[in-house]
Design a protein around this motif. Structure first.
Motif, PDB file in Angstrom:
ATOM      1  N   ALA A   1      11.827  10.603   4.271  1.00 34.32           N
ATOM      2  CA  ALA A   1      12.643   9.449   3.895  1.00 34.32           C
ATOM      3  C   ALA A   1      12.524   9.119   2.413  1.00 34.32           C
ATOM      4  O   ALA A   1      13.337   8.363   1.891  1.00 34.32           O
ATOM      5  N   SER A   2      11.518   9.663   1.764  1.00 36.97           N
ATOM      6  CA  SER A   2      11.186   9.170   0.420  1.00 36.97           C
ATOM      7  C   SER A   2      11.016  10.266  -0.620  1.00 36.97           C
ATOM      8  O   SER A   2      10.597   9.975  -1.749  1.00 36.97           O
ATOM      9  N   ALA A   3      11.293  11.524  -0.280  1.00 37.64           N
ATOM     10  CA  ALA A   3      10.923  12.636  -1.159  1.00 37.64           C
ATOM     11  C   ALA A   3      11.589  12.527  -2.535  1.00 37.64           C
ATOM     12  O   ALA A   3      12.769  12.217  -2.654  1.00 37.64           O
TER      13      ALA A   3
ATOM     14  N   ALA B   1       0.830  -1.211   0.000  1.00 36.50           N
ATOM     15  CA  ALA B   1       0.000   0.000   0.000  1.00 36.50           C
ATOM     16  C   ALA B   1       0.860   1.255   0.000  1.00 36.50           C
ATOM     17  O   ALA B   1       0.404   2.336  -0.372  1.00 36.50           O
ATOM     18  N   LEU B   2       2.105   1.118   0.444  1.00 38.80           N
ATOM     19  CA  LEU B   2       3.023   2.263   0.552  1.00 38.80           C
ATOM     20  C   LEU B   2       4.382   1.774   0.044  1.00 38.80           C
ATOM     21  O   LEU B   2       4.837   0.703   0.449  1.00 38.80           O
ATOM     22  N   PRO B   3       5.037   2.548  -0.841  1.00 42.63           N
ATOM     23  CA  PRO B   3       6.379   2.124  -1.255  1.00 42.63           C
ATOM     24  C   PRO B   3       7.321   2.131  -0.064  1.00 42.63           C
ATOM     25  O   PRO B   3       7.138   2.938   0.856  1.00 42.63           O
ATOM     26  N   PRO B   4       8.314   1.250  -0.053  1.00 35.79           N
ATOM     27  CA  PRO B   4       9.272   1.301   1.055  1.00 35.79           C
ATOM     28  C   PRO B   4       9.996   2.641   1.054  1.00 35.79           C
ATOM     29  O   PRO B   4      10.177   3.241  -0.013  1.00 35.79           O
ATOM     30  N   PRO B   5      10.408   3.127   2.231  1.00 37.01           N
ATOM     31  CA  PRO B   5      11.088   4.430   2.267  1.00 37.01           C
ATOM     32  C   PRO B   5      12.451   4.354   1.581  1.00 37.01           C
ATOM     33  O   PRO B   5      13.098   3.316   1.600  1.00 37.01           O
TER      34      PRO B   5
END
Ligand SMILES: [Zn+2]
Length: 402
Positions: free
Chosen positions: A324-326, A153-157
């Motif tokens: 963490a993911s920007a 549901a969320l990409p890994p950071p």
């Protein structure tokens, strides 16, 4: 045995140290816990509330110190009026050596695992809000992010998310000192303290205690301190970053969706954000204050709110995952966000009559905050982001000299 209303440490000095008492009982509480005059009480529990305190250890006297609520103290005083009273006191207490343990969990970053976003809650305080709620909020948000990543549901950071439960400040300092290489690469840090308050019972609101900015050095009418109080921050130690405005924007988005009250206070210090901030890492505190059960026997689960914990957890998780993911596109949006915050601040300071020194300090702080966005994209600095940051800094400098 001396019963008194002076703060427990003072009473101990006066009664035990100076006059040879065997022990003391103090009814002192901070004024935000309980006013001095019972005629002004607003709640029945003010008769029974008592706040932690401490007395020095004296190995010769081994004198004791107790805290008492006003109701218990009134009963003792009534008995004293009837004549002398014999008391039997049992104190079971010990010093011991042992390891101070910290628990650390991580969701490793896929692109820059060496760069961490750190979140810390402290384990050594026994209250439901302080800091059972911070520990619980941190556990719940870590589990939620891990589950979302596992389920796709969320990409890994891109950077590593680190969650730490430790002895307040000391545990953070220990990790920073014993992991110096990793500590140098920590990007941002969030402390979680008293994050689950039912504010209808405790008073106060949710607060972001900002990374030190000029409001921590020069008192500003727009940025009042809490009842905790200011600490000394040197102007030369200020270094602007995007953290305050980014996290505030994310909290406000949540607030808009669910009618949550979000305020900020200038840096005051005292929890784990102080340890990471001292190490030069942009760090802020998520907390609630004032709390009229702070450090008392009545900081219990009935003073907590699951909804409030969800609000703080969602906001901190969102900010941490975003940092963490920007992407470079995210960074461009953050340049605009920080540039707008800078313009708003300079306008506000003009309206509240800031001196030239204060205007210069804010301009410098926001120049650095804008520059910090260059390091936000996980893929590293990009020409687009650099150009947008450069343009925003030029516009800020032009606005400041107008
Ligand atoms: Zn605490």
């Amino acid at each position: 045995i001396v019963l008194g209303s002076a703060p427990v440490g003072q009473l101990w000095e006066q009664a035990v140290k100076a006059r040879g008492a065997v022990g003391i009982v103090s009814t002192a509480d901070a004024p935000y816990i309980r006013p001095d005059d019972p005629a002004t009480f607003t709640a029945a529990d003010q008769w029974d509330v008592l706040q932690w305190g401490s007395v020095p250890y004296d190995p010769e006297r081994k004198a004791f110190g107790f805290k008492a609520g006003l109701r218990a103290a009134a009963r003792m005083r009534a008995r004293l009026r009837e004549g002398s009273v014999r008391l039997k006191v049992t104190v079971r207490s010990a010093f011991y050596d042992g390891p101070a343990r910290s628990l650390i969990a991580e969701i490793p970053g896929t692109r820059r695992p060496d760069q961490r976003i750190v979140m810390v809650a402290h384990v050594q305080e026994p209250g439901a809000n302080d800091d059972g709620s911070g520990c619980g909020t941190l556990a719940a948000l870590a589990i939620a992010i891990a589950a979302a990543v596992r389920e796709g549901a969320l990409p890994p950071p891109g950077r590593t998310l680190m969650f730490m439960w430790a002895d307040e400040v000391a545990g953070s300092r220990h990790w920073l000192a014993s992991h110096a290489d990793a500590a140098r690469r920590v990007q941002y840090m969030f402390a979680l303290d008293m994050t689950g308050e039912d504010t209808s019972k405790t008073g106060g609101t949710f607060l972001i205690e900002k990374q030190p900015d000029p409001s921590a050095v020069w008192p500003r009418p727009s940025d009042p301190h809490t009842a905790w109080g200011a600490s000394e921050v040197k102007a030369a130690s200020l270094k602007g970053s995007l953290l305050n405005d980014l996290h505030l924007a994310i909290c406000r988005r949540r607030a808009r969706d669910v009618q949550w009250i979000v305020r900020t206070n200038p840096y005051e210090g005292g929890s784990d954000h102080t340890a990471f901030g001292d190490a030069g890492i942009p760090s802020l505190l998520n907390w609630h204050f004032t709390d009229r059960y702070y450090h008392t026997n009545l900081d219990r689960p009935d003073k907590t709110s699951a909804a409030e914990m969800v609000n703080v957890g969602v906001a901190v998780a969102t900010s941490a995952w975003f940092l963490a993911s920007a992407s470079d596109r995210d960074a461009l949006a953050v340049v605009d966000l920080v540039a707008q915050a800078a313009a708003d601040r300079l306008g506000l300071e003009r309206r509240q009559g800031a001196s030239a020194e204060i205007m210069t300090a804010w301009t410098k702080w926001y120049r650095e905050a804008l520059a910090s966005v260059k390091a936000l994209p996980v893929i590293g600095p990009t020409a687009d982001v650099d150009a947008r940051v450069g343009a925003a800094i030029r516009a800020l400098s032009a606005a400041a000299t107008r």
